[in-house]
Design a protein around this motif. Structure first.
Motif, PDB file in Angstrom:
ATOM      1  N   GLU A  21       0.838  -1.200   0.000  1.00 38.95           N
ATOM      2  CA  GLU A  21       0.000   0.000   0.000  1.00 38.95           C
ATOM      3  C   GLU A  21       0.872   1.249   0.000  1.00 38.95           C
ATOM      4  O   GLU A  21       0.631   2.200  -0.753  1.00 38.95           O
ATOM      5  CB  GLU A  21      -0.917   0.005   1.214  1.00 38.95           C
ATOM      6  CG  GLU A  21      -1.733   1.273   1.364  1.00 38.95           C
ATOM      7  CD  GLU A  21      -2.487   1.338   2.674  1.00 38.95           C
ATOM      8  OE1 GLU A  21      -3.356   2.222   2.780  1.00 38.95           O
ATOM      9  OE2 GLU A  21      -2.216   0.547   3.589  1.00 38.95           O
ATOM     10  N   ALA A  22       1.890   1.269   0.838  1.00 36.97           N
ATOM     11  CA  ALA A  22       2.792   2.423   0.907  1.00 36.97           C
ATOM     12  C   ALA A  22       3.488   2.639  -0.428  1.00 36.97           C
ATOM     13  O   ALA A  22       3.569   3.774  -0.921  1.00 36.97           O
ATOM     14  CB  ALA A  22       3.820   2.218   2.022  1.00 36.97           C
ATOM     15  N   ALA A  23       3.970   1.573  -1.023  1.00 29.55           N
ATOM     16  CA  ALA A  23       4.640   1.688  -2.321  1.00 29.55           C
ATOM     17  C   ALA A  23       3.680   2.221  -3.383  1.00 29.55           C
ATOM     18  O   ALA A  23       4.040   3.099  -4.173  1.00 29.55           O
ATOM     19  CB  ALA A  23       5.207   0.330  -2.736  1.00 29.55           C
ATOM     20  N   ALA A  24       2.458   1.707  -3.389  1.00 30.07           N
ATOM     21  CA  ALA A  24       1.464   2.166  -4.364  1.00 30.07           C
ATOM     22  C   ALA A  24       1.144   3.649  -4.172  1.00 30.07           C
ATOM     23  O   ALA A  24       1.029   4.401  -5.147  1.00 30.07           O
ATOM     24  CB  ALA A  24       0.190   1.325  -4.257  1.00 30.07           C
ATOM     25  N   LEU A  25       1.014   4.088  -2.922  1.00 31.69           N
ATOM     26  CA  LEU A  25       0.722   5.500  -2.663  1.00 31.69           C
ATOM     27  C   LEU A  25       1.884   6.400  -3.072  1.00 31.69           C
ATOM     28  O   LEU A  25       1.675   7.503  -3.590  1.00 31.69           O
ATOM     29  CB  LEU A  25       0.376   5.710  -1.186  1.00 31.69           C
ATOM     30  CG  LEU A  25      -1.005   5.204  -0.767  1.00 31.69           C
ATOM     31  CD1 LEU A  25      -1.138   5.234   0.750  1.00 31.69           C
ATOM     32  CD2 LEU A  25      -2.103   6.016  -1.428  1.00 31.69           C
ATOM     33  N   LEU A  26       3.108   5.941  -2.858  1.00 30.69           N
ATOM     34  CA  LEU A  26       4.271   6.731  -3.266  1.00 30.69           C
ATOM     35  C   LEU A  26       4.375   6.815  -4.789  1.00 30.69           C
ATOM     36  O   LEU A  26       4.708   7.869  -5.340  1.00 30.69           O
ATOM     37  CB  LEU A  26       5.544   6.162  -2.653  1.00 30.69           C
ATOM     38  CG  LEU A  26       5.654   6.327  -1.137  1.00 30.69           C
ATOM     39  CD1 LEU A  26       6.865   5.565  -0.602  1.00 30.69           C
ATOM     40  CD2 LEU A  26       5.712   7.793  -0.751  1.00 30.69           C
ATOM     41  N   VAL A  27       4.087   5.710  -5.474  1.00 24.34           N
ATOM     42  CA  VAL A  27       4.073   5.724  -6.938  1.00 24.34           C
ATOM     43  C   VAL A  27       2.968   6.655  -7.430  1.00 24.34           C
ATOM     44  O   VAL A  27       3.181   7.448  -8.356  1.00 24.34           O
ATOM     45  CB  VAL A  27       3.905   4.294  -7.508  1.00 24.34           C
ATOM     46  CG1 VAL A  27       3.595   4.320  -8.992  1.00 24.34           C
ATOM     47  CG2 VAL A  27       5.152   3.471  -7.238  1.00 24.34           C
TER      48      VAL A  27
END
Length: 123
Positions: A21-27
């Motif tokens: 989730e964190a990676a997706a939000l940063l992307v």
């Protein structure tokens, strides 16, 4: 399923999903220019991650001091997150937008203005 909980692996799965989730939000933020700042995201997710690690420690029979330390880590991350949010809400904060300038529903949005003009909401 019982072994998944008894071993604490269920928490590992949830933590992996939180990392995704964190990676997706940063992307999303990088591509769209919108979304939580990396620092705000880390502060928010770290608090929950520490809580999940405390649950994992409790499920696996860790010493109470380990659990207490993880709960303390969650508290520190939560307070840091709150301080960042409060600082971001200050008028004139350098390099930051207040929440009132974010898109969404507020007293200044068109939907509320139409209702006010229609006399449905009084000040």
């Amino acid at each position: 399923m019982a072994e998944l909980f008894a071993s604490g692996r269920v928490v590992d799965i949830v933590l992996a999903l939180v990392a995704l989730e964190a990676a997706a939000l940063l992307v999303w933020r990088r591509r769209r220019g919108r979304g939580p700042s990396p620092l705000a995201l880390i502060g928010n997710l770290a608090s929950g991650a520490f809580l999940m690690l405390a649950v994992r420690a409790a499920l696996t029979g860790a010493d109470w001091t380990v659990i207490a330390g993880l709960l303390l880590g969650s508290l520190v991350a939560h307070i840091t997150d709150l301080c960042l949010r409060l600082r971001d809400d200050q008028p004139g904060a350098v390099g930051r937008r207040s929440q009132s300038s974010e898109p969404g529903t507020s007293a200044e949005t068109t939907a509320f203005n139409r209702r006010n003009q229609a006399g449905m909401i009084s000040s």
